[in-house]
Design an enzyme around this catalytic site. Structure first.
Site, mmCIF file in Angstrom:
data_model
loop_
_atom_site.group_PDB
_atom_site.id
_atom_site.type_symbol
_atom_site.label_atom_id
_atom_site.label_comp_id
_atom_site.label_asym_id
_atom_site.label_seq_id
_atom_site.Cartn_x
_atom_site.Cartn_y
_atom_site.Cartn_z
ATOM 1 N N LYS A 189 0.888 -1.170 0.000
ATOM 2 C CA LYS A 189 0.000 0.000 0.000
ATOM 3 C C LYS A 189 0.921 1.214 0.000
ATOM 4 O O LYS A 189 0.899 2.056 0.904
ATOM 5 C CB LYS A 189 -0.910 -0.067 1.247
ATOM 6 N N ASP A 221 -5.450 -3.499 -2.210
ATOM 7 C CA ASP A 221 -6.884 -3.509 -2.535
ATOM 8 C C ASP A 221 -7.094 -3.980 -3.974
ATOM 9 O O ASP A 221 -7.966 -4.807 -4.273
ATOM 10 C CB ASP A 221 -7.532 -2.133 -2.292
ATOM 11 N N ASP A 249 -6.593 -15.476 2.783
ATOM 12 C CA ASP A 249 -7.961 -15.974 2.965
ATOM 13 C C ASP A 249 -8.794 -15.741 1.702
ATOM 14 O O ASP A 249 -9.612 -16.584 1.329
ATOM 15 C CB ASP A 249 -8.640 -15.318 4.176
HETATM 16 MG MG MG Z 1 -5.190 -15.830 8.557
#
Ligand code: MG
Ligand code: IPM
Length: 373
Positions: A189, A221, A249
């Site tokens: 970022k 992002d 994730d």
């Molecule tokens: Mg994790």
């Protein structure tokens, strides 16, 4: 050969899935004539309950003396819903990572052909996706100074990175890219954060030593979005601790189930192998959790200790279970019954011992009988 393995089943479904992984390792030991000596240790909420400490000294000593560590899961909803808790299960894992210097977390993400229809993405979008996330694991905001003001109205967490911390994981990511599709994407970022600008500067400098590798930069992002719109874009993703936690994730949902993804955490003197999934406490004791992430973590462990052929045998057995639909409910096909955690483990262990399809009585598998005629 003989290996000392520290076993940390941990919380939730951890013990159930780790016992499938040891079942598979025992089959490897028998088939290839090795000895795996396990030493079990406590970490997480089970350790808090018995010792008050999420990472007891004894656990650390067992890990320090092991050739490699097989880890299950950590976490308990009791603590998630209690922001005032003074000790948390997750501290056990974070402290272990720090104490063992496990600075590089490697999370492979692959679209298995047999699971394409389980992915939330369209078949043509996910097909052939095959990338790996290199996440820095012992620095950044996870380990920075943190505090809550006396009146409880303000809190802060700080993030810092040194060039040395960035450089060591960067070299591992570039070396991995050399054996893959020769591209590294640095996720940061840098339009907002000073630490990210230091990452860019350091990684750009190091990239000059790897002329065969293409380096690209993406803001986190944008990277999360791209991972869903065009996952085949990626090869090796290199990123800091917090961004790596988040995007792994996101990535784990692409392949159809988080229950099949494994990870390695490599350090100065040791390696820890664990599923990406957490404790999944709702499923604890039900024999329904997917053991493949833990079994594939054992395959990564085998590779780490130099047993490449054995590691491939485990991967082949896992592929076979997917091809035959011998899977837990999270990835079962519409027309098939699901198999329990322990029966998936039995099948994979049996397949490693036989490695010959003609010996397998597949019809009996769903009836819970032996897989060997
Ligand atoms: Mg994790
Ligand atoms: C992970 C987990 C851990 C992390 C938790 C359990 C502390 O989410 O390994 O990704 O945030 O690193």
């Amino acid at each position: 050969m003989k290996f000392n393995i520290a076993l940390i089943p941990g919380d939730g479904v951890g013990p159930e899935v780790v016992s499938q992984a040891t079942k598979v390792l025992d089959a490897v030991a028998e088939a290839y004539d090795h000895i795996f000596l396990y030493k079990e240790a406590k970490l997480g909420s089970c350790a808090i309950e018995t010792t008050g400490n999420p990472l007891p000294e004894e656990t650390l000593a067992i890990c320090n003396n092991a050739d490699a560590i097989l880890f299950g899961a950590v976490g308990n909803p009791k603590y998630d819903n209690d922001p005032t808790a003074k000790v948390r299960p997750e501290q056990g894992l974070l402290n272990l990572r720090k104490a063992l210097g496990l600075y590089c977390n490697i999370r492979p993400v692959k679209a298995y052909d047999n699971l394409l229809s389980n992915s939330p993405l369209k078949r043509e979008v996910i097909k052939n996706a095959d990338f790996v996330i290199y996440r820095e694991l012992t620095g950044g905001i996870y380990f920075g100074e943190k505090s809550l003001s006396q009146d409880g109205q303000t809190a802060f967490d700080s993030s810092s990175y040194s060039v040395q911390e960035i450089a060591r994981v960067t070299h591992l990511a570039f070396q991995a890219a050399q054996k893959r599709k020769k591209k590294v994407t640095l996720v940061d970022k840098a339009n907002v954060l000073e630490t990210s600008r230091l990452w860019r500067k350091t990684v750009t400098e190091i990239a000059k030593e790897y002329k065969d590798i293409e380096l690209e930069y993406l803001f986190v992002d944008n990277a999360a979005m791209k991972m869903i719109l065009n996952p085949t874009h990626f090869d090796v993703i290199l990123t800091e601790n917090l961004f790596g936690d988040m995007i792994s994730d996101v990535a784990s949902s692409l392949s159809g189930s988080i229950g099949i993804l494994s990870s390695s955490s490599i350090g100065i003197n040791n390696g820890l192998f664990e599923p990406i999934h957490g404790a999944y406490s709702q499923a604890k004791g039900k024999d329904i959790a997917n053991p493949l992430a833990s079994i594939l973590s054992a395959a990564l462990l085998l590779k780490y200790v130099g047993l490449h052929e054995e590691s491939e045998a485990v991967e082949r057995a896992v592929q076979k279970s997917l091809a035959l639909g011998i899977t837990t409910q999270d990835i079962k096909r519409k027309t098939q019954k699901s198999t329990s955690t322990s029966k998936v483990g039995d099948f994979i262990a049996d397949y490693i011992l036989n490695q010959d399809d003609s010996n397998m009585n597949f019809r009996n598998i769903h009836m819970g009988q032996s897989t060997i005629i």
